[in-house]
Enzyme design. Structure first.
Site, PDB file in Angstrom:
ATOM      1  CG  ASP A  99      -1.838   0.940   1.204  1.00  0.00           C
ATOM      2  OD1 ASP A  99      -2.609   1.546   0.261  1.00  0.00           O
ATOM      3  OD2 ASP A  99      -1.887   1.853   2.463  1.00  0.00           O
TER       4      ASP A  99
ATOM      5  CG  MET B 278      -8.969   8.091   3.818  1.00  0.00           C
ATOM      6  SD  MET B 278     -11.047   7.641   2.475  1.00  0.00           S
ATOM      7  CE  MET B 278     -10.335  10.036   1.578  1.00  0.00           C
ATOM      8  NE  ARG B 279      -0.122   5.685   2.016  1.00  0.00           N
ATOM      9  CZ  ARG B 279       0.146   4.965   3.269  1.00  0.00           C
ATOM     10  NH1 ARG B 279      -0.469   3.846   2.835  1.00  0.00           N
ATOM     11  NH2 ARG B 279       0.631   6.205   4.489  1.00  0.00           N
ATOM     12  CB  ALA B 280      -5.978   4.016  -2.551  1.00  0.00           C
TER      13      ALA B 280
ATOM     14  CB  VAL C  34      -1.745   6.881  -4.324  1.00  0.00           C
ATOM     15  CG1 VAL C  34      -0.805   6.646  -5.976  1.00  0.00           C
ATOM     16  CG2 VAL C  34      -1.585   7.023  -3.887  1.00  0.00           C
TER      17      VAL C  34
END
Length: 700
Positions: A193, A274-276, A279
């Site tokens: 991730d 929420m990283r997706a 990105v």
């Protein structure tokens, strides 16, 4: 310095080249993880990218590459006065698999500390890579604690060093690229991730494209400079396009519709965290800038999803990364694009056309392994299998047991039950194997337990013990200044204790007595659970199966638990039970692995009901052969656990007798579960410790 292979000459690999270029346009995307089989130009493309990055202005003499226009106020070499700087090419720093923590983040300059009595910081590779590329080949083989440090620095844009009386913070913003072959082991989902984008690469299966790969490779080897010169025009064009996209990036507008598309896509695919979303937003913005637009469109969001989401959807190591494109289109179609206001809408591509058909057509370059890279993007090749099928045997070569020896017809493979969490099994004693999470071991990282004189080259100095050893001799050595007079005999090596990874060798009974569908599904579920545990503890795994007249090594020891899971899923059952053959095959495998990797200790897991009904090619009484084979393993000090698969109201207790001969505990399938396995680790240690005395008594 050798001439690097041109980036634009690489064959196909459209997704790989695009992902790299998007990170060159916007390093905030978060780097690229390149997954694929060997010889697919992964290393070649990464090493060629540095030539396309614009030159970097740096403060003269600054070891941390501060920009003259905006120097880092906390730079250890600062403060810097404003003024003109010098330009240098962007660096590509390579982190080797065997690098130490000191080499990565930097450490106290021990030589100056001892000789001059001052604290001085020696920068590491993170400082060297600032404003450039940090490349990690075989990132899946890197120690976990190094990966954590690396990804933390990449996410924060800075490296913090707090050790040995040194407190340093310096900027560390770089383009992070990792390559890996999934057959050699996977990264943990938490680490996957942390990479912004991921790309799957495979060699093309088209003969014409493979021919062009070989042609270009040979042309490059014959005349590297001449070959690079033929592609210099395309290299310059792509370099200029990167510069233009960087300049356009701040003007790109990420509208509400695009944000809704991104949020709906991440929610629709049930991506954790929420990283997706972040990105995807950065990637879609970089795609628009690369295409020369100032508005993010639906196709940018779609392409960003295909690059940013597949590796984030894995729930366990046995899930193949991927994305349902039909579902993706269905989600995006709910939100029509905003009016692009007459902006051009070129299809984003990773580079201009070049000689011999352009980079999207054919080409290739030398891989770091010396194997000619084979180009071809995902659209040109079949998806790479995590595990190659075992080589087929000819009917003459394969053993053909008789119907009597086979003990019944072969039954089709059954699916495994759902895996569950198991309690930890460990090897007794203190090992010195590769870093992992299973058994106690002396390791380079972990808690410091003491100091000793170095045996060979000094690798980790115990500063306090060294000073303590040198202190009584200062007057005799004529010390006059602040510096401590230290001699080689004073140096002390720090001893540390951590955890090691082991070789977990599964020996699985696939005979007719195990063929009842419900029982075999439960057995496969238990082995799958142990494989998942081995993955989390960074072990190597191997798989031996026995049925009919013989045993076979279904999977040689490997770091890829995915490979073991696939072999297990395809495992058929039926025939008699050559238990002794399975144990002897395990003994042979462990003997060979001991020669290859003597520091990695094995843990043998035998999954059987204990019945031995066939001697196979060995001849003799099956039960006597089984006892002798088990005692042979016990005499070698192999830590063993027997998983008793016997079921029903009447139990013969044969698995328990086998465990006694092996010198290890026996546990039922239900007892493998974490909530019912209390005390098993203690039993393993106690049983293995006493196995030698049992063997001695039997011999007496």
């Amino acid at each position: 310095m050798s001439t690097p292979y041109p980036f634009t000459a690489v064959v196909g690999q459209t997704d790989l080249r695009l992902a790299l270029l998007l990170n060159a346009v916007s390093p905030a995307v978060g780097g690229v993880l390149v997954r694929g089989e060997k010889g697919t130009a992964k290393s070649t493309a990464v090493r060629a990218l540095s030539a396309l990055l614009p030159a970097v202005d740096v403060v003269p003499g600054c070891r941390f590459s501060c920009a003259p226009a905006a120097p880092d106020p906390g730079c250890p070499d600062g403060p810097h006065e404003s003024g003109p700087g010098g330009a240098r090419p962007a660096r590509m720093v390579e982190l080797p698999v065997g690098a130490s923590e000191d080499r990565l983040v930097g450490a106290l300059d021990i030589e100056r500390a001892l000789a001059e009595g001052v604290k001085a910081f020696e920068p590491g590779l993170l400082a060297d890579a600032h404003r450039g590329i940090l490349y990690v080949d075989e990132v899946n083989l890197l120690h976990d604690h190094l990966i954590d440090l690396l990804l933390d620095a990449a996410a924060m844009g800075a490296s913090y060093v707090e050790r040995e009386g040194v407190s340093v913070r310096h900027a560390a913003r770089f383009l992070l690229v990792g390559t890996m072959n999934p057959e050699e082991g996977e990264l943990r989902p938490q680490l996957l991730d942390r990479f912004g984008l991921t790309v799957e690469v495979a060699a093309s299966r088209e003969p014409a494209q493979r021919v062009e790969v070989v042609r270009r490779r040979l042309a490059y080897e014959d005349d590297p400079a001449g070959f690079a010169a033929r592609w210099s025009g395309d290299e310059s064009e792509v370099r200029a396009r990167v510069v233009a996209a960087r300049a356009l990036l701040p003007q790109v507008r990420l509208g509400d519709t695009a944000l809704l598309q991104i949020a709906a896509t991440c929610a629709g695919f049930e991506v954790d965290g929420m990283r997706a979303d972040i990105v995807m937003a950065r990637t879609a913005t970089a795609l628009a800038a690369w295409a020369g637009r100032t508005t993010v469109l639906k196709e940018d969001v779609r392409r960003a999803a295909l690059l940013a989401l597949p590796h984030r959807r894995r729930r366990n190591p046995f899930d193949a990364p991927g994305l349902d494109e039909d579902k993706l289109d269905e989600i995006l179609d709910r939100f029509p694009d905003e009016d692009p206001q007459d902006e051009p809408d070129p299809e984003p591509d990773p580079g201009p056309e070049g000689p011999e058909g352009g980079p999207d057509d054919d080409g290739g370059g030398p891989d770091g392994s010396g194997v000619p890279p084979q180009g071809g993007g995902a659209q040109d090749a079949q998806p790479p299998a995590d595990v190659p099928d075992p080589p087929a045997q000819s009917p003459e070569a394969a053993p053909q047991p008789s119907a009597q020896e086979a003990g019944g017809p072969e039954q089709a493979a059954v699916r495994a039950d759902e895996p569950f969490r198991t309690r930890m099994l460990s090897v007794p004693g203190l090992g010195e194997g590769a870093a992992g999470r299973r058994s106690r071991a002396r390791t380079a990282h972990g808690r410091t337990t003491g100091a000793q004189r170095p045996r060979g080259q000094l690798t980790k100095l115990h500063l306090a013990a060294t000073v303590h050893a040198a202190a009584p001799h200062q007057k005799a050595r004529g010390r006059a200044g602040r510096g401590l007079v230290v001699r080689k005999d004073d140096l002390r090596q720090a001893t540390r204790e951590g955890r090691e990874g082991n070789l977990v060798l599964f020996v699985v009974d696939a005979s007719g007595s195990m063929a009842a569908r419900q029982r075999m599904s439960a057995v496969k579920g238990a082995v799958l659970s142990l494989l998942l545990d081995a993955y989390q503890r960074r072990d190597k795994v191997g798989l031996v199966t026995f049925r009919g007249a013989a045993a076979e090594l279904a999977l040689p020891p490997t770091s890829s638990v995915d490979a073991a899971a696939v072999r297990l899923e395809k495992l058929p059952t039926g025939g008699r039970t050559p238990l002794a053959s399975g144990l002897l095959k395990a003994h042979e495998v462990l003997r060979i692995e001991r020669l290859r990797d003597p520091s990695r200790r094995p843990l043998l897991v035998v999954v059987t009901d204990g019945r031995a009904t066939s001697a196979g090619a060995l001849g003799g009484d099956p039960r006597e052969l089984t006892t002798r084979s088990a005692r042979l393993l016990a005499a070698d000090g192999v830590a063993s656990v027997v998983v008793d698969c016997e079921s029903g109201p009447v139990r013969l207790g044969l698995a328990g007798a086998l465990a006694a001969d092996l010198g290890g505990p026996a546990v039922t399938l239900d007892g493998l579960r974490a909530d019912s396995l209390a005390g098993l680790v203690k039993d393993v240690r106690t049983a293995v410790t006493t196995s030698a005395s049992h063997t001695t008594r039997r011999a007496a």
